[in-house]
Design a protein around this motif. Structure first.
Motif, PDB file in Angstrom:
ATOM      1  N   VAL A 141       0.866  -1.179   0.000  1.00  0.00           N
ATOM      2  CA  VAL A 141       0.000   0.000   0.000  1.00  0.00           C
ATOM      3  C   VAL A 141       0.902   1.228   0.000  1.00  0.00           C
ATOM      4  N   GLY A 142       0.762   2.058  -1.009  1.00  0.00           N
ATOM      5  CA  GLY A 142       1.541   3.280  -1.094  1.00  0.00           C
ATOM      6  C   GLY A 142       0.696   4.489  -0.756  1.00  0.00           C
ATOM      7  N   CYS A 143       1.327   5.483  -0.160  1.00  0.00           N
ATOM      8  CA  CYS A 143       0.621   6.704   0.238  1.00  0.00           C
ATOM      9  C   CYS A 143       1.499   7.903  -0.092  1.00  0.00           C
ATOM     10  N   ALA A 144       0.899   8.902  -0.689  1.00  0.00           N
ATOM     11  CA  ALA A 144       1.574  10.176  -0.956  1.00  0.00           C
ATOM     12  C   ALA A 144       0.754  11.278  -0.317  1.00  0.00           C
ATOM     13  N   VAL A 145       1.385  12.095   0.517  1.00  0.00           N
ATOM     14  CA  VAL A 145       0.667  13.149   1.228  1.00  0.00           C
ATOM     15  C   VAL A 145       1.217  14.516   0.817  1.00  0.00           C
ATOM     16  N   VAL A 146       0.306  15.440   0.583  1.00  0.00           N
ATOM     17  CA  VAL A 146       0.671  16.808   0.207  1.00  0.00           C
ATOM     18  C   VAL A 146      -0.149  17.778   1.053  1.00  0.00           C
ATOM     19  N   ARG A 147       0.304  19.004   1.146  1.00  0.00           N
ATOM     20  CA  ARG A 147      -0.540  20.038   1.739  1.00  0.00           C
ATOM     21  C   ARG A 147      -1.728  20.283   0.817  1.00  0.00           C
ATOM     22  N   ALA A 148      -2.866  20.549   1.399  1.00  0.00           N
ATOM     23  CA  ALA A 148      -4.067  20.763   0.599  1.00  0.00           C
ATOM     24  C   ALA A 148      -3.876  21.908  -0.405  1.00  0.00           C
ATOM     25  N   THR A 149      -3.095  22.896  -0.018  1.00  0.00           N
ATOM     26  CA  THR A 149      -2.852  24.025  -0.921  1.00  0.00           C
ATOM     27  C   THR A 149      -2.049  23.613  -2.154  1.00  0.00           C
ATOM     28  N   ILE A 172      -4.041  -0.670   5.887  1.00  0.00           N
ATOM     29  CA  ILE A 172      -4.381   0.744   5.901  1.00  0.00           C
ATOM     30  C   ILE A 172      -4.161   1.317   7.293  1.00  0.00           C
ATOM     31  N   ARG A 173      -4.551   0.574   8.324  1.00  0.00           N
ATOM     32  CA  ARG A 173      -4.346   1.060   9.688  1.00  0.00           C
ATOM     33  C   ARG A 173      -2.866   1.324   9.954  1.00  0.00           C
ATOM     34  N   VAL A 174      -2.003   0.424   9.509  1.00  0.00           N
ATOM     35  CA  VAL A 174      -0.568   0.594   9.735  1.00  0.00           C
ATOM     36  C   VAL A 174      -0.078   1.880   9.070  1.00  0.00           C
ATOM     37  N   VAL A 175      -0.556   2.144   7.854  1.00  0.00           N
ATOM     38  CA  VAL A 175      -0.185   3.401   7.192  1.00  0.00           C
ATOM     39  C   VAL A 175      -0.724   4.586   7.991  1.00  0.00           C
ATOM     40  N   LEU A 176      -1.978   4.507   8.427  1.00  0.00           N
ATOM     41  CA  LEU A 176      -2.589   5.625   9.142  1.00  0.00           C
ATOM     42  C   LEU A 176      -1.859   5.943  10.433  1.00  0.00           C
ATOM     43  N   LEU A 184      13.171   6.902  -4.631  1.00  0.00           N
ATOM     44  CA  LEU A 184      12.171   7.714  -3.940  1.00  0.00           C
ATOM     45  C   LEU A 184      12.630   8.172  -2.555  1.00  0.00           C
ATOM     46  N   LYS A 185      13.794   7.759  -2.126  1.00  0.00           N
ATOM     47  CA  LYS A 185      14.246   7.997  -0.751  1.00  0.00           C
ATOM     48  C   LYS A 185      14.129   9.453  -0.297  1.00  0.00           C
ATOM     49  N   PRO A 186      14.447  10.451  -1.127  1.00  0.00           N
ATOM     50  CA  PRO A 186      14.327  11.840  -0.646  1.00  0.00           C
ATOM     51  C   PRO A 186      12.923  12.234  -0.195  1.00  0.00           C
ATOM     52  N   ARG A 187      11.898  11.513  -0.660  1.00  0.00           N
ATOM     53  CA  ARG A 187      10.510  11.844  -0.293  1.00  0.00           C
ATOM     54  C   ARG A 187       9.909  10.848   0.694  1.00  0.00           C
ATOM     55  N   ILE A 188      10.634   9.783   1.031  1.00  0.00           N
ATOM     56  CA  ILE A 188      10.114   8.800   1.982  1.00  0.00           C
ATOM     57  C   ILE A 188      10.167   9.387   3.391  1.00  0.00           C
ATOM     58  N   ALA A 189       9.076   9.250   4.118  1.00  0.00           N
ATOM     59  CA  ALA A 189       8.994   9.818   5.462  1.00  0.00           C
ATOM     60  C   ALA A 189       9.963   9.097   6.408  1.00  0.00           C
ATOM     61  N   SER A 190      10.492   9.849   7.351  1.00  0.00           N
ATOM     62  CA  SER A 190      11.373   9.277   8.368  1.00  0.00           C
ATOM     63  C   SER A 190      11.079   9.945   9.705  1.00  0.00           C
ATOM     64  N   ASN A 191      11.498   9.297  10.773  1.00  0.00           N
ATOM     65  CA  ASN A 191      11.442   9.908  12.102  1.00  0.00           C
ATOM     66  C   ASN A 191      12.840   9.848  12.703  1.00  0.00           C
ATOM     67  N   LYS A 192      12.957  10.064  13.989  1.00  0.00           N
ATOM     68  CA  LYS A 192      14.281  10.120  14.604  1.00  0.00           C
ATOM     69  C   LYS A 192      15.011   8.786  14.543  1.00  0.00           C
ATOM     70  N   PHE A 193      14.267   7.711  14.281  1.00  0.00           N
ATOM     71  CA  PHE A 193      14.876   6.387  14.188  1.00  0.00           C
ATOM     72  C   PHE A 193      15.215   6.007  12.754  1.00  0.00           C
ATOM     73  N   GLY A 194      14.823   6.816  11.791  1.00  0.00           N
ATOM     74  CA  GLY A 194      15.115   6.519  10.397  1.00  0.00           C
ATOM     75  C   GLY A 194      13.867   6.219   9.591  1.00  0.00           C
ATOM     76  N   TYR A 195      14.039   5.451   8.528  1.00  0.00           N
ATOM     77  CA  TYR A 195      12.946   5.154   7.602  1.00  0.00           C
ATOM     78  C   TYR A 195      12.191   3.882   7.967  1.00  0.00           C
ATOM     79  N   SER A 196      12.908   2.893   8.504  1.00  0.00           N
ATOM     80  CA  SER A 196      12.288   1.593   8.741  1.00  0.00           C
ATOM     81  C   SER A 196      11.207   1.698   9.806  1.00  0.00           C
ATOM     82  N   ASN A 197      10.106   1.006   9.557  1.00  0.00           N
ATOM     83  CA  ASN A 197       8.949   0.988  10.452  1.00  0.00           C
ATOM     84  C   ASN A 197       8.321   2.377  10.614  1.00  0.00           C
ATOM     85  N   PHE A 198       8.539   3.216   9.638  1.00  0.00           N
ATOM     86  CA  PHE A 198       7.866   4.516   9.605  1.00  0.00           C
ATOM     87  C   PHE A 198       7.487   4.839   8.160  1.00  0.00           C
TER      88      PHE A 198
END
Length: 287
Positions: free
Chosen positions: A41-49, A131-135, A244-258
């Motif tokens: 399941v892929g997800c792309a998020v943008v600002r509504a504007t 879907i829940r995991v993505v959400l 796609l790595k420059p646009r993949i979301a990450s947190n303080k732990f990195g990309y995996s499991n986020f």
């Protein structure tokens, strides 16, 4: 699928698409003619504007690869040498990406009564769970980013690319029930819970793929990781997902499991080949 005059104004719009088959009754390569071994399941998020700019973005990408015969972008239908330029262009765009990739061999014929009950239909529970995991990850990112930018959590609208065989009404109901369970403290699997400060079950829309530039971006995310996981096939290639790595979301732990999440959770028990592991190791998994 939305109604009422009290709907919150979305600050973000998240688009969803998928690759592979969510069926788990029979699974390739265990079962002849079974459902695909992998599902993403892929997800792309943008600002509504930024939503109005997506049509021009897809149009310019298609023009750059001389793919103008059809009005929409289908990643899997592109010839191989055009896929990397598409991913490179999206890697430079103003969006954030999430993907959940599930290997289903260990889930063959598996049932989850809790998830089935929440999903209202036994055939939807696995899709809804993905879907829940993505959400969980998407809502965490949206809440943090909107607080950073505006001082308070802002809502995200969910837009799904219509696929045959899914009841998207059940996605809306499932999201609503999760919110109610979260309020009462009765939600199952509490390690991570969607942030319902930014989610509203009424802010869900289903649209045909060819009518949504955002869903076409989500298709690129889902399909590139699906292709990267499917080692042993003629089209196996990890460079598209890696681009796609420059646009993949990450947190303080990195990309995996986020930004990139591999299912099932006990992924070390999957007995994957080194080729199947390649893209996940690239995004920080130690498997």
């Amino acid at each position: 699928m939305t109604s009422g005059d009290d709907l919150p104004q979305p600050y973000f719009i998240a688009y969803f698409d998928e690759a592979g088959d969510p069926g788990i009754k029979t699974v390739t390569p265990i079962d002849p003619n079974g459902a695909s071994e992998w599902f993403s399941v892929g997800c792309a998020v943008v600002r509504a504007t930024n939503e109005p700019n997506l049509v021009d973005l897809i149009r310019s990408i298609k023009a750059s690869i001389y793919s103008t015969q059809s009005p929409d972008l289908h990643f899997r239908d592109l010839v191989e040498h055009k896929k990397k330029p598409v991913c490179d262009a999206l890697a430079a765009s103003d969006c954030r990406m999430f993907v959940v990739v599930s290997n289903k061999k260990n889930m063959r014929k598996y049932r989850n009564p809790h998830a089935e009950a929440v999903s209202l239909h036994p055939n939807n529970w696995f899709y809804n769970y993905c879907i829940r995991v993505v959400l969980e990850r998407l809502s965490e990112w949206c809440a943090a980013r909107s607080i950073l930018e505006t001082g308070e959590p802002k809502h995200v609208k969910l837009v799904f690319s219509r696929r045959g065989g899914h009841s998207y009404r059940h996605v809306e109901t499932y999201t609503h029930l999760l919110a109610k369970q979260s309020e009462t403290g009765r939600i199952y699997q509490t390690a991570r819970v969607p942030d319902f400060r930014v989610l509203d079950h009424r802010l869900i829309e289903v649209i045909d793929h060819n009518k949504s530039a955002g869903c076409q971006i989500a298709d690129v995310v889902a399909s590139s990781f699906f292709q990267a996981a499917n080692a042993g096939t003629k089209r196996w290639n990890t460079e598209y997902a890696e681009a796609l790595k420059p646009r993949i979301a990450s947190n303080k732990f990195g990309y995996s499991n986020f930004g990139v999440t591999l299912l099932p959770w006990r992924n070390w028990s999957l007995n994957l080949t080194d080729a199947q592991k390649k893209v996940f190791r690239f995004y920080g998994y130690f498997i």
